[in-house]
Design an enzyme around this catalytic site. Structure first.
Site, PDB file in Angstrom:
ATOM      1  CB  SER A 100      -7.114   4.344   3.435  1.00 49.86           C
ATOM      2  OG  SER A 100      -6.350   3.660   4.416  1.00 49.86           O
ATOM      3  CB  SER A 140      -7.928   1.635   6.313  1.00 52.41           C
ATOM      4  OG  SER A 140      -8.387   2.951   6.486  1.00 52.41           O
ATOM      5  CE  LYS A 174      -3.643   2.093   2.930  1.00 49.41           C
ATOM      6  NZ  LYS A 174      -4.431   1.875   4.162  1.00 49.41           N
TER       7      LYS A 174
END
Length: 474
Positions: A149, A173, A73
């Site tokens: 996220s 997230s 990520k």
């Protein structure tokens, strides 16, 4: 390799171990799928293909995922020589010189790092949309969000680009995108996965790292690989009795499971989600668990009031660190409206306000934790609505106050367990009438991932979701 996306990570590693496929062939298969699907999904935002090919050709650590393609990520986990934009124009020039502790552990597991996945600016929103990296879309229906996220990670895994990918969770997230994209998403216990020496983002303990996967065993195996003590860690890794790969082979026993759809605002959730929750409770009863309807009964308003100055001050401190790295302060045009407003308010927080918030959170978290004295697992949905459409929670186009209102309706359930540090798991047990996943969230006592993984393995066997992947993207 035509059947690449039919295997989970451990399945691919087994093929490598048997000599039926090479790590380079797996890398090429993943690259082919990224190039095929990413134009429609925008899940992968940095590609390190040449580096990945070289790594795949060379000697790899003999870990559980030897030769398996993997994505990181693009937020708070540095990879040597790779950019780290955090989804923001302001951070666009940042290139990390070294791997962080968690990146080293991923490499030791045997994975081959291919690139980085999409994230909203500084991971603030529960959707992966932003002015710099653009919107990431859901493989089940690209008109809908992939969650946030860690939306890029979830979209990449659900579409079959890779079998598992790094994700992080500060207010939901991991669990939110797992629910949106039909994946297994485990938010681990605070300090379960050390991230040294680059741990300043984790000072509060709200944020943790793990993965999104298609199978329970991949989540268990990666946590065995990364979730171990690290010398010099300021907080000891929580105790576990045995490897999680052994836990998923054990029966969960007869668990005391409470379930509820109560929301912080007291408003009812979408009828489809409510019905899915009730079906899940009935399924658990049929499996022999003691199931009752019982809400947490915590003071949500007090909890979020206490958290606001703590998170605001922490965000301002993180931006100050980033500004020091980049050698300049952010300008308003370099940040999205919600980010700019969050930074301004965070810089106004006094030390007294931040520490009072910490004190209140400590007391309020005790009430959350005490709920689990009489309950083994708490069940609720992950989302309060069906998966939103792209644009509904757009941090660029939607005014911050309205955006937060929409977020609170869509994602009401996940944050309390970040504050208390408990493990919390999203499982893709249901689908809505439009063919989009509905995630159910299971939360256990502090440090008790074992119970969650045993229960998840039972549910995976009794209500297998792995056969319901979006085949269009295979």
């Amino acid at each position: 390799m035509d059947a690449f996306s039919d295997y989970d990570g451990l399945g691919l590693a087994e093929l490598v171990a048997k000599g039926e496929v090479t790590p380079l062939e797996l890398t090429e298969a993943a690259i082919e799928r990224i190039e095929r699907h990413n134009p429609a999904l925008n899940a992968v935002v940095y590609k390190a293909y040449d580096e990945a090919r070289q790594v795949a050709k060379g000697p790899l650590p003999d870990g559980p995922f030897k030769g398996v393609p993997f994505l990181i990520k693009d937020l708070a986990v540095p990879v040597a020589g790779w950019p780290r934009t955090c989804g923001s124009r302001f951070a666009a020039g940042l290139v990390d010189t070294d791997d962080c502790g968690l990146t080293r552990r991923y490499r030791e597991s045997g994975v081959v790092l291919l690139g980085k996945t999409n994230t909203p600016e500084y991971g603030i929103t529960g959707v992966t949309e932003g002015g710099y990296l653009g919107a990431c879309r859901n493989p089940w229906n690209p008109d809908h969000v992939s969650g946030g996220s860690s939306g890029g990670a979830a979209s990449a895994v659900a579409s079959g680009m890779v079998p598992l990918a790094h994700a992080s969770d500060g207010l939901g997230s991991i669990r939110i995108p797992a629910a949106c994209c039909g994946l297994v998403g485990l938010k681990v216990t605070r300090d379960r996965n050390p991230n040294l020496p680059d741990g300043d983002n984790y000072a509060m303990g709200f944020s943790v790292d793990h993965v999104v996967t298609r199978t329970v065993r991949d989540s268990a195996a990666m946590l065995d690989a990364t979730g171990r003590p690290e010398p010099g860690a300021p907080f000891e890794a929580p105790h576990k009795e045995r490897p999680y790969m052994e836990e998923i082979e054990r029966s969960p026993g007869r668990l005391r499971i409470a379930w509820s759809s109560e929301t912080p605002a007291g408003r009812p959730i979408d009828p489809q989600v409510q019905a899915a929750l009730e079906r899940t409770a009935d399924l658990l009863k049929r499996l022999g668990h003691d199931v009752c309807e019982k809400g947490l009964g915590i003071d949500y308003r007090a909890l979020y009031t206490a958290r606001a100055p703590v998170s605001g001050a922490n965000f301002a401190a993180n931006i100050a660190r980033l500004a020091a790295q980049l050698g300049r302060e952010p300008q308003e045009h370099e940040l999205e409206p919600l980010t700019w407003a969050t930074l301004k308010s965070g810089r106004k927080v006094t030390g007294e306000q931040a520490f009072r918030g910490w004190q209140d959170l400590r007391d309020l978290n005790r009430k959350t934790l005490l709920f689990f004295e009489d309950v083994d697992v708490y069940l609720c949905p992950v989302l309060g609505t069906p998966v939103p459409k792209v644009g509904h929670i757009d941090p660029v186009a939607v005014e911050p106050r309205e955006l937060n209102k929409r977020q609170s309706a869509a994602f009401p359930y996940t944050p309390p367990f970040n504050f208390s540090g408990q493990p919390s798991l999203s499982l893709p047990l249901e689908m809505d009438e439009d063919g989009l996943p509905i995630g159910m969230m299971f939360t256990a006592r502090f440090a008790d991932e074992a119970t969650l993984l045993r229960l998840a393995a039972q549910l995976e066997k009794e209500a297998p979701w792995k056969v319901r992947q979006p085949r269009l993207w295979g």
